[in-house]
Write an enzyme that holds these catalytic residues in place. Structure first.
Site, PDB file in Angstrom:
ATOM      1  CB  CYS A 142       3.356  10.447   6.946  1.00 55.25           C
ATOM      2  SG  CYS A 142       1.671  11.038   7.283  1.00 55.25           S
ATOM      3  CG  HIS A 279       4.930   5.810   3.112  1.00 56.42           C
ATOM      4  ND1 HIS A 279       5.003   6.039   4.474  1.00 56.42           N
ATOM      5  CD2 HIS A 279       4.089   6.751   2.617  1.00 56.42           C
ATOM      6  CE1 HIS A 279       4.235   7.074   4.791  1.00 56.42           C
ATOM      7  NE2 HIS A 279       3.666   7.520   3.686  1.00 56.42           N
ATOM      8  CG  HIS A 316      -0.883   6.610   7.013  1.00 57.95           C
ATOM      9  ND1 HIS A 316       0.311   6.600   7.695  1.00 57.95           N
ATOM     10  CD2 HIS A 316      -0.758   7.571   6.055  1.00 57.95           C
ATOM     11  CE1 HIS A 316       1.116   7.502   7.182  1.00 57.95           C
ATOM     12  NE2 HIS A 316       0.503   8.100   6.189  1.00 57.95           N
TER      13      HIS A 316
END
Length: 399
Positions: A142, A279, A316
């Site tokens: 990610c 994040h 996400h």
């Protein structure tokens, strides 16, 4: 960044669950609305929480990640004023990050009969654009989009490319969604970073592409891109680190996360920092750890620098998340403000960060830097800094 080569942000493009286009993303950011996740029309998605924020496109069988990257890249290049002829004349590279690459064909039905390497997004885009320079797929989980943008800036700084089409793209993957269900890491409600009762993350589809260009090349083609106050948008800093600890969990001391932020911010530190795009995936440990790391990296300013929680709006987007965060940062610098966050019901008291809601926060000339963070499995960390500022004689910041 190196004083020899200024790296400019020439153009941006985006595809998200709110639709195609950076303008569509900005409208969603300013509206700050809540979006509930979708349930994919996949008969084989037999799991407790088949939840994902899908791009408005019903064809789950197609090569979605490739298509999203292509759409975002086309918009970013048009935004930069670069056509096929100018790309061919320049030394143009392509760098794309992704968690899953292109999973569509391999996961079709119960699995494709002929497996194809999934990490071929950059090659596909380069072929579409007719480019033959450096082409890189990045797969740092990610954090992949963050690594891709850092690598792209390095190519420009090293003189190996004049222009780089960089970013990230991820699409629906039954395998990825099933794995997160098995990990018990899917929030049954939606992606809710910093909420007191958050219970995991919710993945999303999307692509973000940023065109990076050397100031010298932009000047030669007469295309230094101004920000709202007549300056230029710059890719100011990038840094990577690795926890080298656990396959999925970040190290509890957050040392390498802090290191990446400090190195990306450079000698100026938190000076002139207008906001942070964290994040912040909504996981119990991750949000707390990043909040504490921000206090260490930013010092006494940490409690005052506002955070923009992009995943609360989009979900996400995996390997595309840092690239979309960079697009969002560029839009904030262009408009001179940070939009309000998606409202929180109750902020986790262990996450002592500023999350303005209800009204936009101005980004004055004295606060035209945005920090973007990205973290991934395997302890992969990336931090980026984008900035606006006056135009110097070389098309970059005066020295």
């Amino acid at each position: 960044m190196s004083e020899e080569v200024e790296v400019l942000v020439a153009g941006v493009g985006a595809v998200t669950c709110h639709g195609a286009g950076a303008d569509t993303l900005w409208r969603a950011m300013t509206a700050a609305g809540t979006r509930l996740p979708d349930r994919p029309a996949d008969p084989y998605a037999r799991m407790d929480l088949p939840l994902i924020n899908l791009v408005p496109d019903p064809d789950l069988a197609g090569e979605r990640a490739t298509r999203f990257a292509s759409l975002a890249a086309a918009e970013a290049l048009a935004d930069a004023g670069l056509d096929a002829g100018s790309l061919a004349a320049a030394r143009t590279a392509v760098v794309l990050g992704s968690c899953m690459g292109e999973p569509g064909g391999n996961e079709r039905g119960r699995g494709g009969a002929h497996w194809r390497p999934p990490f071929r997004l950059a090659g596909a885009l380069a072929g579409e654009l007719g480019l033959f320079a450096a082409v890189h797929d990045v797969a740092n989980a990610c954090a992949a989009g963050g690594y891709a943008l850092g690598l792209a800036a390095d190519l420009v700084r090293a003189g190996e490319a004049d222009v780089v089409v960089a970013g990230g793209s991820d699409a629906y993957s039954r395998v990825a969604l099933g794995c997160f269900n098995r990990l018990g890491a899917v929030d049954p409600e939606r992606c809710r970073p910093f909420e007191a009762d958050r219970d995991g993350t919710v993945f999303a589809e999307g692509a973000g592409v940023v065109v990076l260009e050397s100031a010298a090349h932009a000047r030669r083609r007469g295309a230094v891109v101004p920000d709202r106050d007549g300056g230029v948008l710059r890719f100011e800093g990038a840094a990577w680190s690795c926890d080298a600890g656990h396959p999925t969990a970040p190290r509890a001391d957050g040392e390498q996360i802090v290191r990446a932020m400090r190195e990306a911010l450079g000698d100026r530190g938190a000076g002139g920092l207008g906001c942070v795009v964290p994040h912040a995936t909504g996981t119990l440990l991750g949000d707390v750890l990043e909040s504490r790391a921000l206090h260490r990296a930013l010092g006494e300013r940490a409690a005052r620098v506002p955070l923009y929680s992009l995943k609360a709006l989009l979900g996400h987007t995996g390997g595309a998340s840092a690239a979309l965060a960079a697009v969002a940062a560029t839009l904030m610098l262009r408009h001179g403000e940070m939009p309000p966050n998606v409202p929180l019901k109750e902020q986790d008291p262990e996450c002592e960060v500023s999350l303005p809601q209800g009204a936009a926060v101005p980004l004055p000339v004295s606060a035209r830097r945005v920090l973007v963070n990205a973290y991934g499995f395997g302890g992969n960390n990336a931090s980026l800094v984008l900035a606006g500022g006056p135009v110097g004689r070389d098309g970059g910041e005066p020295r």
